[in-house]
Scaffold this active site. Structure first.
Site, short mmCIF file in Angstrom:
data_model
loop_
_atom_site.label_atom_id
_atom_site.label_comp_id
_atom_site.label_asym_id
_atom_site.label_seq_id
_atom_site.Cartn_x
_atom_site.Cartn_y
_atom_site.Cartn_z
CD GLU A 51 -2.84 1.46 2.29
OE1 GLU A 51 -2.78 0.79 3.33
OE2 GLU A 51 -3.74 2.45 2.02
CG ASP A 103 9.37 9.29 -2.85
OD1 ASP A 103 8.18 8.75 -3.13
OD2 ASP A 103 9.94 10.34 -3.36
CG ASP A 126 -1.34 13.72 0.04
OD1 ASP A 126 -2.42 13.77 0.50
OD2 ASP A 126 -0.03 13.42 0.50
CE LYS A 130 -1.77 26.87 -2.92
NZ LYS A 130 -0.84 27.60 -1.94
CB THR A 199 -8.67 4.46 3.06
OG1 THR A 199 -9.45 5.50 2.38
CG2 THR A 199 -8.33 3.41 2.07
C1 LIG Z 1 -4.65 11.67 1.23
S1 LIG Z 1 -3.93 10.81 2.24
C2 LIG Z 1 -4.51 9.26 1.94
C3 LIG Z 1 -4.34 8.12 3.26
C4 LIG Z 1 -4.83 6.94 2.90
N1 LIG Z 1 -4.53 6.14 1.87
C5 LIG Z 1 -6.28 7.13 3.13
O1 LIG Z 1 -7.20 6.69 1.97
O2 LIG Z 1 -6.91 7.38 4.04
C6 LIG Z 1 -2.41 10.33 1.20
C7 LIG Z 1 -0.99 9.94 2.08
O3 LIG Z 1 -0.03 9.39 1.22
C8 LIG Z 1 1.00 9.93 1.94
N2 LIG Z 1 2.12 10.06 0.83
C9 LIG Z 1 2.19 11.34 -0.19
N3 LIG Z 1 3.11 11.03 -0.93
C10 LIG Z 1 3.92 9.84 -0.44
C11 LIG Z 1 5.08 9.36 -1.25
N4 LIG Z 1 5.60 9.64 -2.14
N5 LIG Z 1 5.16 8.13 -0.52
C12 LIG Z 1 4.62 7.48 0.33
N6 LIG Z 1 3.75 8.13 1.24
C13 LIG Z 1 3.20 9.20 0.57
C14 LIG Z 1 0.82 11.01 2.65
O4 LIG Z 1 1.58 11.31 3.61
C15 LIG Z 1 -0.62 10.62 3.23
O5 LIG Z 1 -0.58 10.15 4.51
#
Ligand SMILES: C[S@@+](CC[C@H](N)C(=O)[O-])C[C@H]1O[C@@H](n2cnc3c(N)ncnc32)[C@H](O)[C@@H]1O
Length: 224
Positions: A51, A103, A126, A130, A199
């Protein structure tokens, strides 16, 4: 959400994987030596699902409890979320979950063996609204290529978003790749009503009445 008992980093260690400290360039051949050896990592040869961006870990936790015969590797770039999820799985002593703070693009590119994973989940990534921040989005053509490279033939890439534009971008990328066949999409909440939310972001979207878009893409036998 229940607050978990605070555990030390030492207590959490069995559920955390740290990126090796390396002086070699990210994604270079030097990293290949440090690739994750799943059977050693999980101490069994069960299938592995990854995930990407697990947030607070609702999906990872519920899936790991429901499917003990599958190993789950959760990657989260924010340390406090990774430790939060590691704590949730550690207090339950789940043997089929590991987490990493990194990452995900770097891990998929440099640390996962080709054709070694049965599913990749990218749920509510995410959107980086912007325009000048769009380059931070995790789901890019390069990321999708890495996902295809690490998936076994017949493996699944699951994508979901409550942002129509971002879902469209992800869909366009996978639809343009012979390495994927899009099996199923839906543009409404209806099937979620039956399935239940998966989620935290999905739950929020449902509460707010926001539509959710999702797709399941199957890895074909076409090489990447
Ligand atoms: C909008 S949240 C969604 C979290 C979860 N998947 C949910 O649906 O509840 C996006 C998550 O992805 C993480 N994230 C963003 N870019 C990432 C990356 N390059 N590698 C790993 N995690 C990342 C963020 O820190 C955040 O916790």
């Amino acid at each position: 959400m229940r607050k978990e008992r605070r555990l030390t980093l030492q207590e959490l260690a069995p559920w955390c994987w740290e990126l090796p400290q390396t002086t070699v360039q990210a994604g270079s051949v030097g990293e290949a030596a440090a690739r994750l050896d799943w059977p050693r990592f999980f101490d069994n040869d069960h299938p592995v699902e990854i995930e990407v961006g697990m947030g607070k870990g609702l999906f990872l936790l519920t899936q790991a409890l429901a499917r003990p015969e599958v190993n789950f590797f959760g990657i989260e770039v924010v340390r406090k979320y990774q430790l939060y999820v590691a704590t949730r799985v550690a207090v339950r002593k789940l043997p089929n979950v590991k987490t990493s703070c990194a990452d995900a693009k770097r891990i998929l590119h440099g640390f996962v063996h080709p054709a070694s994973v049965s599913a990749v989940h990218v749920l509510f990534p995410d959107p980086w609204w912007k325009l000048r921040h769009r380059k931070r989005r995790v789901f890019t053509p390069e990321f999708a290529t890495d996902a295809a490279r690490i998936l076994v033939s017949g493996g699944k890439l699951h994508i979901a978003s409550d942002v129509e534009e971002y879902f469209g971008v992800m869909s366009d990328i996978v639809q343009g790749m012979p390495a994927f066949r899009v099996l199923d999409t839906n543009e409404s909440r209806e099937s979620l009503e039956a399935a239940g939310f998966q989620t935290n972001f999905e739950r929020k979207a449902r509460e707010q009445g926001t539509p959710v878009w999702r797709a399941v893409c199957e890895r074909t036998a076409v090489p990447v």
